[in-house]
Design an enzyme around this catalytic site. Structure first.
Site, PDB file in Angstrom:
ATOM      1  CB  SER A  11      -0.928   0.019   1.231  1.00 44.04           C
ATOM      2  OG  SER A  11      -0.170   0.011   2.423  1.00 44.04           O
ATOM      3  CB  CYS A  12       2.019   3.739  -1.792  1.00 42.26           C
ATOM      4  SG  CYS A  12       3.594   2.892  -1.576  1.00 42.26           S
ATOM      5  CG  ASP A  13      -2.318   6.034   1.153  1.00 40.60           C
ATOM      6  OD1 ASP A  13      -3.441   5.892   0.655  1.00 40.60           O
ATOM      7  OD2 ASP A  13      -1.828   5.241   1.992  1.00 40.60           O
ATOM      8  CD  GLU A  98      -0.268   5.294  -4.271  1.00 43.48           C
ATOM      9  OE1 GLU A  98      -1.133   4.426  -4.096  1.00 43.48           O
ATOM     10  OE2 GLU A  98      -0.248   6.366  -3.662  1.00 43.48           O
ATOM     11  CG  ASN A 193      -1.626   0.764  -3.195  1.00 45.59           C
ATOM     12  OD1 ASN A 193      -1.619   1.216  -2.054  1.00 45.59           O
ATOM     13  ND2 ASN A 193      -0.510   0.552  -3.859  1.00 45.59           N
TER      14      ASN A 193
END
Length: 425
Positions: A11-13, A98, A193
């Site tokens: 996960s990334c934001d 992402e 994501n």
């Protein structure tokens, strides 16, 4: 056979604010890099350079043709690879990437990682739009692929990108060599994501729609919704969780519309309730970045980087391109040359200690925060005080109240890293 299933934790934001959503006349960029829990992320400064005609460039897995001139960049990257999770260049271009999985299968062969594409774009572009064109051109020429973690079990994915400069931002979402892009000229936007570009497509691969038609994913009658057409029909659990994180991030941006600042973006990156600041399933937020990109080209861009995991217990330290900018040794991981597990075949059969000096000190500080409440509170207060100094320096610089020589600006990150190291010592 490579295991490229999207069920693995990932996960990334990424966030961006374009005036009038920003509280100041600047584009604000932010990213949390969520990676395998024990992976070390280093901060690397690469100066501008020129290259001989016909030069080749070794990326993480493959070589590509080098360009005659590359720009100076500051990168936050997993220390085992060539590319970067996020970074900026001397022209005020910022990019974050992402992981994403779509109906288009993830190839097993080694090509350019999304993180390689990110660094290549920063080194070769002077605007967000130019960076987008660099990435899409490289996708067409070399493709994307290869394992994205330092582990003998491959972990592969395609990529989405958030690209920003002083005037605008772009969201670029890929599926193999195919892609769609959306231009952001005002307001706030985030990615998490998953495919998020619907019918509002500003640019696209010339074969995007014909491919969707040929695959039977789109009938050609209804409006072409990229996310709907290319997203997996049955979403894995991890991608379903990303939806909630995306919605939470969008709501946090909405609540601060018109008042978004670097400090607000830092608070969003530290939000644990939403999962944006995460530590679960063997993954955690391993590094974070926030950038202020003033619309006034005479003002310097200010990039805040942690170089350590968990932004809720890390210090965002200011970096500014200038005459004194250089590599800070305390945030550079050791190298292992030809014996590096990423270079030997088969890859990743052994492990090495990639912790840099600041990372080691931060690990000790985290242990104290968890085991000794009193000392932990003192350490956290020292972190907050140091970060506040950096924010005040940025405010003074952008308001014109502080005008140090270029050499001092370039050495600012070094000074803050040294002071943070002293806190942990």
């Amino acid at each position: 056979m490579a295991s490229c299933a999207p069920d693995s934790p990932c996960s990334c934001d990424c966030f961006v604010s374009v005036p009038p959503a920003s509280a100041i006349p600047a584009v604000i960029f932010a990213k949390n890099s969520d990676r395998p829990r024990d992976e070390v992320q280093e901060v690397v400064f690469v100066p501008a350079s020129t290259h001989a005609p016909g030069s080749r460039l070794q990326c993480t897995y493959i070589e590509v043709e080098q360009v005659p001139k590359t720009h100076a960049v500051i990168l936050s990257r997993p220390s085992w690879l060539w590319g970067a999770e996020m970074g900026a260049n001397e022209h005020g271009v910022c990019i974050g990437n992402e992981a994403v999985w779509t109906k288009e299968p993830v190839g097993e062969g080694e090509a350019l990682l999304g993180m390689d594409l990110l660094r290549l774009a920063l080194e070769r572009s002077s605007s967000a739009l130019e960076a987008l064109r660099v990435i899409t051109g490289l996708l067409e020429s070399y493709g994307q692929g290869g394992s994205c973690r330092e582990d003998p079990t491959p972990f592969c994915y395609h990529n989405t990108f958030l690209l920003a400069d002083r005037t605008e931002a772009w969201v670029l979402e890929t599926a193999g060599r195919l892609w769609a892009a959306q231009r952001i000229q005002e307001g706030a936007r985030n990615i998490s994501n998953q495919l998020s570009i619907g019918t509002d497509i500003s640019a696209e691969h010339p074969e995007l729609r014909t491919h969707a038609l040929a695959q039977g994913w789109w009938g050609g009658q209804r409006p072409f919704d990229f996310a709907q057409v290319f997203s997996l029909t049955r979403q894995p659990v991890r991608m379903e969780a990303a939806k909630a994180r995306f919605q939470a991030g969008r709501e946090l941006l909405r609540q601060e519309q018109g008042g978004l600042t670097a400090e607000v973006m830092m608070s969003i990156l530290r939000n644990k309730e939403s999962g944006i600041c995460m530590d679960s399933g063997g993954f955690r937020t391993t590094a974070s970045m926030v950038s202020i990109l003033p619309q006034d080209p005479t003002q310097p861009c200010v990039h805040f980087l942690t170089a350590t995991p968990d932004p809720s217990r890390s210090v965002f330290k200011p970096f500014i391109f200038g005459a004194g900018a250089a590599q800070v040794p305390q945030v550079l991981s050791p190298t292992f040359g030809a014996q590096d597990p990423v270079r030997t075949q088969p890859r990743f059969q052994t492990q090495v200690d990639r912790r840099h000096t600041l990372y080691r000190g931060h690990q000790v500080a985290l242990g104290l925060m968890e085991s000794d409440q009193g000392q932990g509170q003192q350490l956290r207060q020292k972190q907050r005080d140091l970060e506040q100094e950096g924010l005040e320096a940025a405010r003074g610089l952008l308001s014109g109240e502080w005008a140090p020589p270029a050499e001092k600006l370039g050495a600012l990150f070094q000074a803050f890293v040294e002071r943070e190291s002293h806190v942990y010592a």
